[in-house]
Design a protein around this motif. Sequence first.
Motif, PDB file in Angstrom:
ATOM      1  N   MET A  68     -53.217 115.347  71.843  1.00  0.00           N
ATOM      2  CA  MET A  68     -52.840 114.833  70.519  1.00  0.00           C
ATOM      3  C   MET A  68     -51.680 115.609  69.914  1.00  0.00           C
ATOM      4  O   MET A  68     -51.448 116.761  70.248  1.00  0.00           O
ATOM      5  N   ALA A  69     -50.948 114.899  69.027  1.00  0.00           N
ATOM      6  CA  ALA A  69     -49.790 115.497  68.355  1.00  0.00           C
ATOM      7  C   ALA A  69     -49.662 114.899  66.968  1.00  0.00           C
ATOM      8  O   ALA A  69     -50.102 113.772  66.723  1.00  0.00           O
ATOM      9  N   GLY A  70     -49.052 115.653  66.065  1.00  0.00           N
ATOM     10  CA  GLY A  70     -48.792 115.165  64.711  1.00  0.00           C
ATOM     11  C   GLY A  70     -47.351 114.720  64.582  1.00  0.00           C
ATOM     12  O   GLY A  70     -46.470 115.213  65.289  1.00  0.00           O
ATOM     13  N   GLY A  71     -47.108 113.787  63.694  1.00  0.00           N
ATOM     14  CA  GLY A  71     -45.754 113.297  63.456  1.00  0.00           C
ATOM     15  C   GLY A  71     -45.443 113.246  61.981  1.00  0.00           C
ATOM     16  O   GLY A  71     -46.325 112.972  61.156  1.00  0.00           O
ATOM     17  N   ALA A  92     -48.936 107.255  73.303  1.00  0.00           N
ATOM     18  CA  ALA A  92     -50.297 107.512  72.834  1.00  0.00           C
ATOM     19  C   ALA A  92     -51.207 106.298  73.003  1.00  0.00           C
ATOM     20  O   ALA A  92     -50.768 105.160  72.860  1.00  0.00           O
ATOM     21  N   GLY A  93     -52.481 106.585  73.280  1.00  0.00           N
ATOM     22  CA  GLY A  93     -53.484 105.528  73.340  1.00  0.00           C
ATOM     23  C   GLY A  93     -53.721 104.933  71.963  1.00  0.00           C
ATOM     24  O   GLY A  93     -54.011 103.754  71.825  1.00  0.00           O
ATOM     25  N   SER A  94     -53.580 105.758  70.919  1.00  0.00           N
ATOM     26  CA  SER A  94     -53.688 105.275  69.536  1.00  0.00           C
ATOM     27  C   SER A  94     -52.889 106.184  68.614  1.00  0.00           C
ATOM     28  O   SER A  94     -52.661 107.357  68.919  1.00  0.00           O
ATOM     29  N   VAL A  95     -52.461 105.612  67.511  1.00  0.00           N
ATOM     30  CA  VAL A  95     -51.763 106.369  66.475  1.00  0.00           C
ATOM     31  C   VAL A  95     -52.468 106.045  65.162  1.00  0.00           C
ATOM     32  O   VAL A  95     -52.621 104.873  64.811  1.00  0.00           O
ATOM     33  N   THR A  96     -52.915 107.075  64.468  1.00  0.00           N
ATOM     34  CA  THR A  96     -53.632 106.869  63.211  1.00  0.00           C
ATOM     35  C   THR A  96     -52.876 107.520  62.056  1.00  0.00           C
ATOM     36  O   THR A  96     -52.090 108.436  62.249  1.00  0.00           O
ATOM     37  N   LEU A  97     -53.137 106.996  60.856  1.00  0.00           N
ATOM     38  CA  LEU A  97     -52.515 107.494  59.633  1.00  0.00           C
ATOM     39  C   LEU A  97     -53.493 108.458  58.960  1.00  0.00           C
ATOM     40  O   LEU A  97     -54.686 108.163  58.860  1.00  0.00           O
ATOM     41  N   HIS A  98     -52.982 109.603  58.493  1.00  0.00           N
ATOM     42  CA  HIS A  98     -53.846 110.611  57.882  1.00  0.00           C
ATOM     43  C   HIS A  98     -53.249 111.175  56.602  1.00  0.00           C
ATOM     44  O   HIS A  98     -52.043 111.310  56.479  1.00  0.00           O
ATOM     45  N   ALA A  99     -54.144 111.538  55.688  1.00  0.00           N
ATOM     46  CA  ALA A  99     -53.777 112.263  54.469  1.00  0.00           C
ATOM     47  C   ALA A  99     -54.514 113.587  54.518  1.00  0.00           C
ATOM     48  O   ALA A  99     -55.619 113.678  55.057  1.00  0.00           O
ATOM     49  N   THR A 100     -53.907 114.625  53.989  1.00  0.00           N
ATOM     50  CA  THR A 100     -54.587 115.907  53.869  1.00  0.00           C
ATOM     51  C   THR A 100     -54.902 116.098  52.398  1.00  0.00           C
ATOM     52  O   THR A 100     -54.012 116.118  51.553  1.00  0.00           O
ATOM     53  N   VAL A 101     -56.191 116.185  52.104  1.00  0.00           N
ATOM     54  CA  VAL A 101     -56.660 116.379  50.736  1.00  0.00           C
ATOM     55  C   VAL A 101     -57.304 117.751  50.693  1.00  0.00           C
ATOM     56  O   VAL A 101     -58.320 117.977  51.345  1.00  0.00           O
ATOM     57  N   GLY A 102     -56.671 118.684  49.963  1.00  0.00           N
ATOM     58  CA  GLY A 102     -57.125 120.072  50.006  1.00  0.00           C
ATOM     59  C   GLY A 102     -56.857 120.595  51.406  1.00  0.00           C
ATOM     60  O   GLY A 102     -55.739 120.581  51.887  1.00  0.00           O
ATOM     61  N   SER A 103     -57.903 120.998  52.089  1.00  0.00           N
ATOM     62  CA  SER A 103     -57.742 121.460  53.475  1.00  0.00           C
ATOM     63  C   SER A 103     -58.393 120.492  54.450  1.00  0.00           C
ATOM     64  O   SER A 103     -58.565 120.803  55.624  1.00  0.00           O
ATOM     65  N   THR A 104     -58.756 119.295  53.967  1.00  0.00           N
ATOM     66  CA  THR A 104     -59.433 118.317  54.806  1.00  0.00           C
ATOM     67  C   THR A 104     -58.506 117.166  55.175  1.00  0.00           C
ATOM     68  O   THR A 104     -57.861 116.572  54.311  1.00  0.00           O
ATOM     69  N   MET A 105     -58.464 116.853  56.462  1.00  0.00           N
ATOM     70  CA  MET A 105     -57.672 115.738  56.966  1.00  0.00           C
ATOM     71  C   MET A 105     -58.548 114.493  56.956  1.00  0.00           C
ATOM     72  O   MET A 105     -59.668 114.515  57.469  1.00  0.00           O
ATOM     73  N   GLU A 131     -52.809 110.142  69.379  1.00  0.00           N
ATOM     74  CA  GLU A 131     -54.013 110.556  70.093  1.00  0.00           C
ATOM     75  C   GLU A 131     -54.046 109.952  71.489  1.00  0.00           C
ATOM     76  O   GLU A 131     -53.407 108.944  71.758  1.00  0.00           O
ATOM     77  N   LYS A 132     -54.814 110.596  72.379  1.00  0.00           N
ATOM     78  CA  LYS A 132     -54.948 110.151  73.776  1.00  0.00           C
ATOM     79  C   LYS A 132     -53.562 110.078  74.427  1.00  0.00           C
ATOM     80  O   LYS A 132     -53.171 109.049  74.990  1.00  0.00           O
ATOM     81  N   LEU A 133     -52.823 111.183  74.318  1.00  0.00           N
ATOM     82  CA  LEU A 133     -51.470 111.233  74.875  1.00  0.00           C
ATOM     83  C   LEU A 133     -51.496 111.024  76.383  1.00  0.00           C
ATOM     84  O   LEU A 133     -52.352 111.571  77.078  1.00  0.00           O
TER      85      LEU A 133
END
Length: 190
Positions: A68-71, A92-105, A131-133
Amino acid sequence: MNHRTTRRSRRLVASTAVALTAGLVLAGCGDSDKDNKSSKSGKDAPAAAKPELSVDGAYIPVPAMDDMAGGFFTVTNKGAADKLVSASSPLAGSVTLHATVGSTMKERKSFTVPANGTLDFSRGGNHIMLEKLKHKPKQGDKVEVTLRFEKSKPITVSMPVKPATYNPSNDAKTHSTTDKHSSTDKHSSH
């Protein structure tokens, strides 16, 4: 005489009110008919009625893990609001969208791209996860990522792989020369 004057004044006020109301109704009908014709044709629609998106500052730090890698990138909008709803990459097998709230992704289904504003995906904040590079990208590689929006055409970005410690705010020269991509460019979608 006082009674007749009052009655005439009332009739005059009532007649004036009816005439003004009729004039406003007729004026309103004329304008709305004109607006309806231009709305249907779309010729007179304001430019800001559609999103006008571009993406710049895109990069992927060399991933610490093999799978996995971040973009990171910035979406700039010079038009109406839109939403980033998904992303994909041949790497990647999948690419997901993420937010970081505080220290939680936290995974998100979409992100609003504000009208005449920006949506930032940066370290410690919003980001995509590849994910699943199929293989671990190395510094200097370019990773193709397609961003899909609710209203705009997909935008395919070639994201350079940067050193793991890369931070564009510390490297303004590199950030300003990064490839720019827009929703009006011709890009392939996956």
